[in-house]
Design a protein around this motif. Structure first.
Motif, PDB file in Angstrom:
ATOM      1  N   PHE A  12       0.993  -1.228  -0.052  1.00 29.35           N
ATOM      2  CA  PHE A  12       0.200  -0.040  -0.255  1.00 29.35           C
ATOM      3  C   PHE A  12       0.585   1.791  -0.288  1.00 29.35           C
ATOM      4  CE2 PHE A  12      -0.192  -1.847   4.937  1.00 29.35           C
ATOM      5  CZ  PHE A  12       0.811  -0.437   5.079  1.00 29.35           C
ATOM      6  N   SER A  13       0.614   2.118  -0.356  1.00 28.16           N
ATOM      7  CA  SER A  13       1.003   3.468  -0.625  1.00 28.16           C
ATOM      8  C   SER A  13      -0.205   4.771  -1.125  1.00 28.16           C
ATOM      9  CB  SER A  13       1.600   3.622  -2.384  1.00 28.16           C
ATOM     10  OG  SER A  13       0.497   3.447  -3.187  1.00 28.16           O
ATOM     11  N   ARG A  14       0.233   5.455  -1.450  1.00 29.75           N
ATOM     12  CA  ARG A  14      -0.682   7.048  -1.200  1.00 29.75           C
ATOM     13  C   ARG A  14      -2.517   6.382  -1.531  1.00 29.75           C
ATOM     14  NH1 ARG A  14      -3.970  10.130  -0.068  1.00 29.75           N
ATOM     15  NH2 ARG A  14      -3.899  12.169   0.160  1.00 29.75           N
ATOM     16  N   THR A  41      -6.001   7.632   6.390  1.00 33.82           N
ATOM     17  CA  THR A  41      -5.613   7.008   7.614  1.00 33.82           C
ATOM     18  C   THR A  41      -5.062   5.691   8.328  1.00 33.82           C
ATOM     19  OG1 THR A  41      -8.074   6.609   7.981  1.00 33.82           O
ATOM     20  CG2 THR A  41      -7.233   9.032   8.413  1.00 33.82           C
ATOM     21  N   THR A  42      -4.627   5.316   9.336  1.00 33.97           N
ATOM     22  CA  THR A  42      -3.950   3.838   9.773  1.00 33.97           C
ATOM     23  C   THR A  42      -5.500   3.051   9.312  1.00 33.97           C
ATOM     24  OG1 THR A  42      -2.422   4.344  11.761  1.00 33.97           O
ATOM     25  CG2 THR A  42      -3.823   2.311  11.928  1.00 33.97           C
ATOM     26  N   ASP A  43      -6.742   3.611  10.481  1.00 36.20           N
ATOM     27  CA  ASP A  43      -8.599   3.103   9.874  1.00 36.20           C
ATOM     28  C   ASP A  43      -8.815   2.795   8.581  1.00 36.20           C
ATOM     29  OD1 ASP A  43      -8.013   3.548  13.170  1.00 36.20           O
ATOM     30  OD2 ASP A  43      -9.945   4.258  13.013  1.00 36.20           O
ATOM     31  N   ASN A  44      -8.537   3.796   7.690  1.00 43.91           N
ATOM     32  CA  ASN A  44      -8.751   3.230   6.120  1.00 43.91           C
ATOM     33  C   ASN A  44      -8.281   2.134   5.531  1.00 43.91           C
ATOM     34  OD1 ASN A  44      -9.815   4.509   4.149  1.00 43.91           O
ATOM     35  ND2 ASN A  44      -8.136   5.206   3.598  1.00 43.91           N
ATOM     36  N   ALA A  72       5.437   4.984   0.250  1.00 48.29           N
ATOM     37  CA  ALA A  72       5.465   6.901   0.881  1.00 48.29           C
ATOM     38  C   ALA A  72       3.645   6.670   0.300  1.00 48.29           C
ATOM     39  CB  ALA A  72       6.239   7.305  -0.399  1.00 48.29           C
ATOM     40  N   PRO A  73       3.657   8.053   1.580  1.00 51.19           N
ATOM     41  CA  PRO A  73       3.904   8.109   2.838  1.00 51.19           C
ATOM     42  C   PRO A  73       4.447   7.999   4.248  1.00 51.19           C
ATOM     43  CG  PRO A  73       2.333   9.647   2.240  1.00 51.19           C
ATOM     44  CD  PRO A  73       1.787   8.461   1.468  1.00 51.19           C
ATOM     45  N   TRP A  74       3.770   6.967   4.203  1.00 47.80           N
ATOM     46  CA  TRP A  74       3.530   5.903   5.504  1.00 47.80           C
ATOM     47  C   TRP A  74       4.994   5.610   5.458  1.00 47.80           C
ATOM     48  CZ3 TRP A  74      -1.845   5.307   6.798  1.00 47.80           C
ATOM     49  CH2 TRP A  74      -2.493   5.285   5.303  1.00 47.80           C
ATOM     50  N   GLN A 131       4.181   3.184  14.950  1.00 40.74           N
ATOM     51  CA  GLN A 131       4.282   1.839  15.412  1.00 40.74           C
ATOM     52  C   GLN A 131       2.690   1.726  15.450  1.00 40.74           C
ATOM     53  OE1 GLN A 131       6.780   0.224  17.142  1.00 40.74           O
ATOM     54  NE2 GLN A 131       5.203  -1.444  17.870  1.00 40.74           N
ATOM     55  N   GLY A 132       1.982   2.248  15.777  1.00 41.48           N
ATOM     56  CA  GLY A 132       0.277   2.188  16.097  1.00 41.48           C
ATOM     57  C   GLY A 132      -0.040   1.065  14.741  1.00 41.48           C
ATOM     58  N   LEU A 133       0.773   1.909  13.457  1.00 39.78           N
ATOM     59  CA  LEU A 133      -0.431   1.166  12.107  1.00 39.78           C
ATOM     60  C   LEU A 133       0.093  -0.352  12.151  1.00 39.78           C
ATOM     61  CD1 LEU A 133      -1.253   1.420   9.410  1.00 39.78           C
ATOM     62  CD2 LEU A 133       0.683   2.078   8.406  1.00 39.78           C
TER      63      LEU A 133
END
Length: 276
Positions: A12-14, A41-44, A72-74, A131-133
């Motif tokens: 996954f990316s942008r 967003t992480t949730d999405n 990117a941009p993660w 870290q949450g992701l």
């Protein structure tokens, strides 16, 4: 006929999340599923990955694997100059946090930091992910009864795939994604890394990439390389030419995503099935 064991590769990316699934030890082409990412967003991301995994083929013996590639941009990157006094992995990670905080002007307390191993005396490439992701992705794999074998920054994946083709005392590697491009500079070791916005068009010209490299070199105050290697699984860029640069197209980032995917933009939430 169902298979004993299925390997899943997610990237996954942008803009997109892509899942390629193929049986272990099989020559079948992977089954592909794609979904658009409407929100950064992480949730999405987690919700969309869960949606794709719900449609995945399943092995009979319950040991299917999942490999994640994160673009990117993660992910954020930096290069760590060699330090003789850093002996442990934890020391290098702490050093990476300091440089990442300085480079991006943010705190790194909530980041998961990876430092690539390297030869003694050479700089090392570091990458950071929220870290949450990461923890949420680990939990998703567990609830889906998948064994998470890799969670890699896309740049790491690309370097590992093409490292034998990266030759010369100095060069820059350009990883092109949807809306972003990452440039990493090498001169007897990694020297600097930067991710910049990059408008993805169906057929970028060599001079577009040359301008990107010039901007990157100026922003990181590094040398202007003659040799430029280009990697992308969003577009194919063979036959590139640019003034003052030797541009070499290496291919895609991973064997499962080696060629430009058919990126017909789906409607939000719509799955596009196919093969690559």
């Amino acid at each position: 006929m169902s298979h004993l064991w299925i390997n899943h590769h997610a990237w996954f990316s942008r803009r997109h999340l892509l899942l390629a699934s193929s049986p272990m030890w099989s020559k079948e082409l992977p089954k592909r599923r794609q979904v658009a990412l409407e929100q950064l967003t992480t949730d999405n991301v987690v919700m969309r990955l869960q949606q794709l995994l719900a449609e995945r083929p399943r092995g009979r013996i319950g040991v299917d694997t999942l490999q994640l590639m994160i673009g990117a941009p993660w992910v954020r990157y930096t290069v760590l100059p060699w330090q003789d006094n850093l002996k442990r992995d934890a020391d290098w990670q702490g050093y990476a946090r300091v440089l990442l905080s300085q480079q991006y002007d943010v705190g790194t307390e909530t980041w998961r930091v990876q430092v690539a191993p390297g030869p003694y005396g050479r700089p090392r490439l570091a990458a950071a992910l929220d870290q949450g992701l990461y923890q949420t992705l680990v939990e998703l794999a567990r609830t889906q009864k998948l064994r998470l074998t890799h969670c890699e920054p896309l740049l790491t994946t690309a370097i590992n795939r093409h490292h034998k083709q990266l030759k010369g005392k100095e060069f820059v590697l350009v990883l092109i994604e949807a809306e972003h491009a990452t440039c990493v500079f090498w001169r007897s070791g990694w020297r600097s890394a930067i991710t910049l916005p990059f408008a993805l068009v169906p057929r970028p010209q060599g001079e577009d990439i040359a301008a990107l490299v010039r901007d990157a070199a100026m922003l990181v105050s590094d040398f202007m390389p003659k040799q430029v290697y280009v990697v992308s699984s969003d577009i194919q860029l063979s036959g590139l030419q640019a003034t003052d640069f030797s541009l070499q197209w290496l291919g895609g980032v991973h064997a499962r995503f080696a060629y430009p995917a058919d990126w017909r933009e789906p409607q939000p939430g719509q799955l596009v099935a196919g093969q690559i």
